[in-house]
Write a protein that holds these residues in place. Structure first.
Motif, PDB file in Angstrom:
ATOM      1  N   ARG A   2     -17.807  19.208   1.799  1.00  0.00           N
ATOM      2  CA  ARG A   2     -16.702  20.200   1.315  1.00  0.00           C
ATOM      3  C   ARG A   2     -15.536  18.315   0.835  1.00  0.00           C
ATOM      4  O   ARG A   2     -15.736  17.498   0.718  1.00  0.00           O
ATOM      5  N   TYR A   3     -14.756  18.987  -0.815  1.00  0.00           N
ATOM      6  CA  TYR A   3     -14.425  18.254  -1.752  1.00  0.00           C
ATOM      7  C   TYR A   3     -12.746  18.043  -0.535  1.00  0.00           C
ATOM      8  O   TYR A   3     -12.405  19.266  -1.521  1.00  0.00           O
ATOM      9  N   PHE A   4     -12.005  17.249  -1.011  1.00  0.00           N
ATOM     10  CA  PHE A   4     -11.041  16.834  -0.131  1.00  0.00           C
ATOM     11  C   PHE A   4     -10.067  16.191  -0.710  1.00  0.00           C
ATOM     12  O   PHE A   4     -10.378  14.456  -1.231  1.00  0.00           O
ATOM     13  N   GLN A   5      -8.870  16.795  -1.228  1.00  0.00           N
ATOM     14  CA  GLN A   5      -7.956  15.491  -2.566  1.00  0.00           C
ATOM     15  C   GLN A   5      -6.751  15.168  -1.171  1.00  0.00           C
ATOM     16  O   GLN A   5      -5.881  16.187  -0.831  1.00  0.00           O
ATOM     17  N   LEU A   6      -6.348  13.974  -1.024  1.00  0.00           N
ATOM     18  CA  LEU A   6      -5.388  13.634  -0.291  1.00  0.00           C
ATOM     19  C   LEU A   6      -4.617  12.505  -1.303  1.00  0.00           C
ATOM     20  O   LEU A   6      -5.069  12.101  -2.141  1.00  0.00           O
ATOM     21  N   ASP A   7      -3.422  12.587  -1.149  1.00  0.00           N
ATOM     22  CA  ASP A   7      -2.319  11.900  -1.493  1.00  0.00           C
ATOM     23  C   ASP A   7      -1.537  11.130  -0.695  1.00  0.00           C
ATOM     24  O   ASP A   7      -0.992  11.354   0.142  1.00  0.00           O
ATOM     25  N   LEU A   8      -1.393   9.507  -0.500  1.00  0.00           N
ATOM     26  CA  LEU A   8      -1.501   9.001   0.224  1.00  0.00           C
ATOM     27  C   LEU A   8       0.040   7.877  -0.097  1.00  0.00           C
ATOM     28  O   LEU A   8      -0.060   7.866  -1.717  1.00  0.00           O
ATOM     29  N   LEU A  30     -11.935   9.501   6.914  1.00  0.00           N
ATOM     30  CA  LEU A  30     -12.558   8.584   6.283  1.00  0.00           C
ATOM     31  C   LEU A  30     -11.285   7.868   4.913  1.00  0.00           C
ATOM     32  O   LEU A  30     -11.158   6.654   4.502  1.00  0.00           O
ATOM     33  N   ALA A  31     -10.184   8.980   4.877  1.00  0.00           N
ATOM     34  CA  ALA A  31      -9.195   8.240   3.624  1.00  0.00           C
ATOM     35  C   ALA A  31      -8.390   7.450   4.737  1.00  0.00           C
ATOM     36  O   ALA A  31      -7.969   5.562   4.089  1.00  0.00           O
ATOM     37  N   LYS A  32      -8.052   7.027   5.891  1.00  0.00           N
ATOM     38  CA  LYS A  32      -7.295   5.925   6.271  1.00  0.00           C
ATOM     39  C   LYS A  32      -8.401   4.901   6.219  1.00  0.00           C
ATOM     40  O   LYS A  32      -8.067   3.683   6.170  1.00  0.00           O
ATOM     41  N   LEU A  33      -9.797   4.760   6.971  1.00  0.00           N
ATOM     42  CA  LEU A  33     -10.791   3.799   7.014  1.00  0.00           C
ATOM     43  C   LEU A  33     -10.471   3.200   5.420  1.00  0.00           C
ATOM     44  O   LEU A  33     -10.480   1.947   5.397  1.00  0.00           O
ATOM     45  N   VAL A  38      -0.111   5.572   4.375  1.00  0.00           N
ATOM     46  CA  VAL A  38       0.772   7.163   5.120  1.00  0.00           C
ATOM     47  C   VAL A  38       0.202   8.778   3.905  1.00  0.00           C
ATOM     48  O   VAL A  38      -0.077   8.568   3.230  1.00  0.00           O
ATOM     49  N   ILE A  39      -0.688   9.236   4.663  1.00  0.00           N
ATOM     50  CA  ILE A  39      -1.211  10.187   4.340  1.00  0.00           C
ATOM     51  C   ILE A  39      -0.400  11.379   4.324  1.00  0.00           C
ATOM     52  O   ILE A  39       0.352  11.968   4.904  1.00  0.00           O
ATOM     53  N   ILE A  40       0.339  11.943   3.008  1.00  0.00           N
ATOM     54  CA  ILE A  40       1.063  13.012   2.497  1.00  0.00           C
ATOM     55  C   ILE A  40       1.157  14.207   2.167  1.00  0.00           C
ATOM     56  O   ILE A  40       1.128  15.279   2.816  1.00  0.00           O
ATOM     57  N   ARG A  41      -0.009  14.776   1.398  1.00  0.00           N
ATOM     58  CA  ARG A  41      -1.279  15.567   1.661  1.00  0.00           C
ATOM     59  C   ARG A  41      -2.362  15.717   1.817  1.00  0.00           C
ATOM     60  O   ARG A  41      -3.032  14.752   1.515  1.00  0.00           O
ATOM     61  N   VAL A  42      -3.058  17.173   2.418  1.00  0.00           N
ATOM     62  CA  VAL A  42      -4.722  16.973   2.206  1.00  0.00           C
ATOM     63  C   VAL A  42      -5.063  18.669   2.024  1.00  0.00           C
ATOM     64  O   VAL A  42      -4.731  19.558   1.991  1.00  0.00           O
ATOM     65  N   GLN A  43      -5.232  18.412   1.034  1.00  0.00           N
ATOM     66  CA  GLN A  43      -5.596  19.743   0.222  1.00  0.00           C
ATOM     67  C   GLN A  43      -6.985  19.760  -0.582  1.00  0.00           C
ATOM     68  O   GLN A  43      -7.919  19.211  -1.090  1.00  0.00           O
TER      69      GLN A  43
END
Length: 414
Positions: A2-8, A30-33, A38-43
């Protein structure tokens, strides 16, 4: 995947990235690596256009790379495997021996892989399931039957006999349509040649008189213009359309279902599909019931090898009804696929405890009907062939001679 959009939030700036992962937690990791911050939102989101195009490309490439095993090679290998397993030779050794002796490279690779899978602990049916496209649903179903009954040699001998019958029917079908296809091809080539080389000569004559041309002539002139101007584009377009339809048919269940349903309404094709499908279904179901497999399981395995989605959906309801306690006769009746005579035969077999014997007669009936259609294919196709030829000849005759007659009348009038 699946694909996720992360706002950092990264160094005081907001940034968005798309990550491919199995689940939300893996996406966060994976986003942190990759970025930190700071991750604000994940969808969850749809795949990027490049990924979708890449996926389509990979599917198309895999489609072209897939090769079905030649029927003759498969039948010979199945018979050889049946003989060797009946002689007590371990399946692993038998598969290795057959793989080394076969000349079909695709089958050779498959047999080697199946042997390795068995050596690593998989059952024969589990390994064969991975090659359903290359070997066919029938092969998978009959091997499962062999494992369920504990009599693999008999199941393989039966499989070889069924495959031989299918091959003979295919050869009969090809032989039956060979003459009509040759005739239609020759007519099409002659028609195109006339359009490309003869019609232009008359076109110059028609243009001199500036008269209003009849409809058949306008059709011929339009075809001449289309073929001479866009001939290659039309040919390429037709080839692309055919490949796209085949691809969608094999990869989109909704499109496959609608095409399968439509084919069951087309003259002659509907009878070929109907009798061929029910002949194979009843044959496999009979073998399973005769081997002592419970009716619900036998239905599952027999339905699995049905290719037509519409018929398959109807037959799947039989198992549902049987599991609810409905008799097999009433369950088959609910599908509306079987004629009244067949329902009566199944009912007689069920009530007398001789279901397998009666189902064998039903299978023989459908096989006889299917063979009758193949044996009389030419007589079925003759009306269609004559209609097409007559339409083409009429179009050419009217398209060329009608304006000639009009011009002759005009000349006489002057």
């Amino acid at each position: 995947m699946r694909y996720f959009q992360l706002d950092l939030l990264l160094k005081g700036r907001k940034e968005s990235i798309i990550v491919k992962a199995e689940n939300r937690e893996e996406a966060l990791h994976l986003a942190k690596l990759k970025k930190g911050g700071v991750i604000i939102r994940v969808q969850e989101t749809t795949p990027p256009l490049e990924e979708r195009l890449k996926d389509i490309q990979n599917k198309i490439l895999s489609y072209f790379k897939q090769k079905k095993v030649k029927p003759d090679s498969l039948i010979a290998s199945v018979r050889q495997l049946a003989v060797m397993t009946n002689a007590g030779i371990p399946i692993y050794d038998a598969l290795k021996e057959i793989a080394n002796s076969t000349v079909d490279k695709t089958l050779q690779e498959i047999l080697h892989q199946i042997a390795e899978d068995i050596n690593s602990g998989l059952s024969l049916s589990e390994s064969v399931e991975n090659f359903r496209y290359q070997l066919g649903s029938l092969t998978v179903t009959m091997i499962k039957l062999g494992e369920q009954t504990g009599n693999m040699p008999e199941a393989l001998f039966t499989l070889a006999n069924i495959l031989e019958e299918i091959r003979e029917n295919i050869l009969k079908f090809k032989k039956a349509i060979r003459y009509p296809l040759i005739t239609l091809t020759a007519m099409a080539i002659a028609f195109v040649v006339l359009i490309m080389f003869v019609v232009p000569k008359f076109k110059a004559i028609f243009e001199r008189f500036h008269a209003e041309l009849p409809l058949p002539t306008r059709i011929l002139l339009w075809l001449e213009h289309a073929f001479s101007t866009y001939g290659i584009q039309i040919l390429v377009g037709l080839i692309i359309i055919v490949f796209v339809i085949i691809y969608l048919y094999r990869n989109n269940e909704s499109i496959k279902y609608n095409i399968d349903k439509y084919l069951l309404k087309v003259y002659l094709i509907k009878d070929i599909i109907y009798y061929a499908t029910l002949s194979r279904f009843t044959l496999v179901f009979t073998e399973l019931v005769a081997a002592g497999i419970p009716v619900a399981e036998a239905l599952d395995s027999a339905v699995a090898m049905v290719d037509n989605s519409f018929i398959k959906e109807k037959l799947e309801t039989v198992k549902v009804y049987v599991e609810r306690g409905v008799s097999l006769t009433d369950s088959f009746k609910e599908t509306e696929l079987f004629e009244n005579m067949i329902i009566q035969m199944i009912g007689a077999g069920e009530s007398s405890g001789q279901l397998d014997a009666m189902m064998r007669k039903v299978s023989d009936y459908y096989r006889m009907k299917f063979n009758y259609i193949l044996d009389n294919m030419s007589s079925y196709l003759e009306p269609i062939l004559l209609t097409i030829i007559a339409a083409l000849v009429l179009l050419l005759a009217l398209g060329i001679f009608l304006p000639m007659w009009d011009m002759a009348k005009a000349v006489k009038g002057h």
